[in-house]
Design a protein around this motif. Structure first.
Motif, short mmCIF file in Angstrom:
data_model
loop_
_atom_site.label_atom_id
_atom_site.label_comp_id
_atom_site.label_asym_id
_atom_site.label_seq_id
_atom_site.Cartn_x
_atom_site.Cartn_y
_atom_site.Cartn_z
N GLU A 2 -45.27 -101.04 34.35
CA GLU A 2 -44.50 -99.82 34.59
C GLU A 2 -44.63 -99.39 36.06
OE1 GLU A 2 -44.08 -95.28 32.81
OE2 GLU A 2 -45.46 -96.69 31.88
N TYR A 3 -45.81 -99.46 36.61
CA TYR A 3 -46.04 -99.08 38.00
C TYR A 3 -45.25 -99.99 38.95
CZ TYR A 3 -48.38 -98.39 42.46
OH TYR A 3 -48.65 -98.16 43.78
N ILE A 4 -45.31 -101.29 38.73
CA ILE A 4 -44.60 -102.24 39.59
C ILE A 4 -43.09 -102.03 39.48
CG2 ILE A 4 -44.11 -104.67 40.02
CD1 ILE A 4 -47.00 -105.24 39.08
N ALA A 5 -42.59 -101.86 38.26
CA ALA A 5 -41.15 -101.68 38.06
C ALA A 5 -40.67 -100.39 38.72
CB ALA A 5 -40.82 -101.67 36.57
N LYS A 6 -41.43 -99.31 38.61
CA LYS A 6 -41.03 -98.05 39.24
C LYS A 6 -41.00 -98.17 40.75
CE LYS A 6 -42.25 -94.73 35.69
NZ LYS A 6 -43.04 -93.55 35.33
N SER A 7 -41.83 -99.04 41.31
CA SER A 7 -41.85 -99.26 42.75
C SER A 7 -40.62 -100.03 43.22
CB SER A 7 -43.10 -100.03 43.15
OG SER A 7 -44.25 -99.32 42.80
N LEU A 8 -40.03 -100.80 42.34
CA LEU A 8 -38.92 -101.67 42.72
C LEU A 8 -37.54 -101.01 42.60
CD1 LEU A 8 -40.02 -104.95 40.93
CD2 LEU A 8 -40.01 -104.54 43.38
N VAL A 9 -37.37 -100.08 41.68
CA VAL A 9 -36.04 -99.56 41.34
C VAL A 9 -35.70 -98.29 42.11
CG1 VAL A 9 -36.13 -100.58 39.03
CG2 VAL A 9 -36.92 -98.26 39.37
N ASP A 10 -34.41 -97.93 42.08
CA ASP A 10 -33.93 -96.70 42.71
C ASP A 10 -34.17 -95.49 41.82
OD1 ASP A 10 -33.03 -97.96 45.01
OD2 ASP A 10 -31.06 -98.36 44.16
N ASP A 11 -34.14 -95.68 40.49
CA ASP A 11 -34.29 -94.59 39.53
C ASP A 11 -35.58 -94.79 38.72
OD1 ASP A 11 -33.94 -92.45 37.86
OD2 ASP A 11 -32.26 -93.31 36.75
N PRO A 12 -36.74 -94.40 39.25
CA PRO A 12 -37.99 -94.64 38.54
C PRO A 12 -38.13 -93.86 37.23
CG PRO A 12 -38.41 -93.53 40.63
CD PRO A 12 -36.96 -93.81 40.56
N GLU A 31 -41.73 -104.78 26.46
CA GLU A 31 -40.28 -104.65 26.66
C GLU A 31 -40.05 -103.68 27.81
OE1 GLU A 31 -38.59 -105.39 22.18
OE2 GLU A 31 -38.90 -103.32 22.84
N LEU A 32 -39.44 -104.17 28.87
CA LEU A 32 -39.16 -103.37 30.05
C LEU A 32 -37.70 -102.97 30.06
CD1 LEU A 32 -39.90 -102.25 32.88
CD2 LEU A 32 -39.40 -104.52 33.79
N LYS A 33 -37.45 -101.67 30.15
CA LYS A 33 -36.08 -101.16 30.19
C LYS A 33 -35.93 -100.32 31.45
CE LYS A 33 -32.65 -98.97 27.27
NZ LYS A 33 -31.70 -100.03 27.19
N VAL A 34 -34.86 -100.62 32.22
CA VAL A 34 -34.58 -99.88 33.45
C VAL A 34 -33.12 -99.43 33.41
CG1 VAL A 34 -36.29 -101.13 34.82
CG2 VAL A 34 -33.97 -101.98 34.73
N ALA A 35 -32.73 -98.61 34.39
CA ALA A 35 -31.35 -98.16 34.47
C ALA A 35 -30.44 -99.37 34.69
CB ALA A 35 -31.20 -97.16 35.61
N GLU A 36 -29.20 -99.24 34.26
CA GLU A 36 -28.26 -100.36 34.32
C GLU A 36 -28.06 -100.88 35.74
OE1 GLU A 36 -23.67 -101.20 33.03
OE2 GLU A 36 -24.83 -99.71 31.91
N GLY A 37 -28.05 -99.99 36.72
CA GLY A 37 -27.85 -100.40 38.10
C GLY A 37 -29.07 -101.05 38.73
N ASP A 38 -30.22 -100.92 38.09
CA ASP A 38 -31.46 -101.45 38.65
C ASP A 38 -31.91 -102.77 38.03
OD1 ASP A 38 -31.84 -99.37 40.46
OD2 ASP A 38 -32.88 -98.13 38.98
N ILE A 39 -31.15 -103.28 37.08
CA ILE A 39 -31.57 -104.49 36.37
C ILE A 39 -31.71 -105.67 37.33
CG2 ILE A 39 -29.26 -105.23 35.65
CD1 ILE A 39 -32.19 -105.31 33.30
#
Length: 77
Positions: free
Chosen positions: A7-17, A34-42
């Motif tokens: 979760e920490y790494i993914a939040k660092s990578l995306v525009d919408d944490p 299971e990692l789910k992110v905003a559609e624009g950040d996939i």
């Protein structure tokens, strides 16, 4: 611990944490995250040729091996 790490790494990578969520379920071969992110950040989580996704799986594997668990990572649309 592994859930928080991904979760920490993914939040660092995306525009919408705020849209990042990680759920842990039990699969056939062990725990699955299971990692789910905003559609624009996939694309930012998968990376070019899947390199970032592979790196996330490598970090997860190394972290899980300390506990003797074999984690899997699924990136959901």
């Amino acid at each position: 611990m592994e859930k928080d790490l991904i979760e920490y790494i993914a939040k660092s990578l995306v525009d919408d944490p705020e849209a990042v969520s990680v759920n842990e379920i039990e699969g056939e071969r062990g725990p699955v995250l299971e990692l789910k992110v905003a559609e624009g950040d996939i694309g930012k989580v998968i990376g070019k040729y899947g390199r970032i996704a592979k790196a996330l799986r490598t970090v997860l594997s190394a972290s899980g091996s300390k506990d003797g668990k074999r984690y899997s990572l699924e990136i959901l649309d």
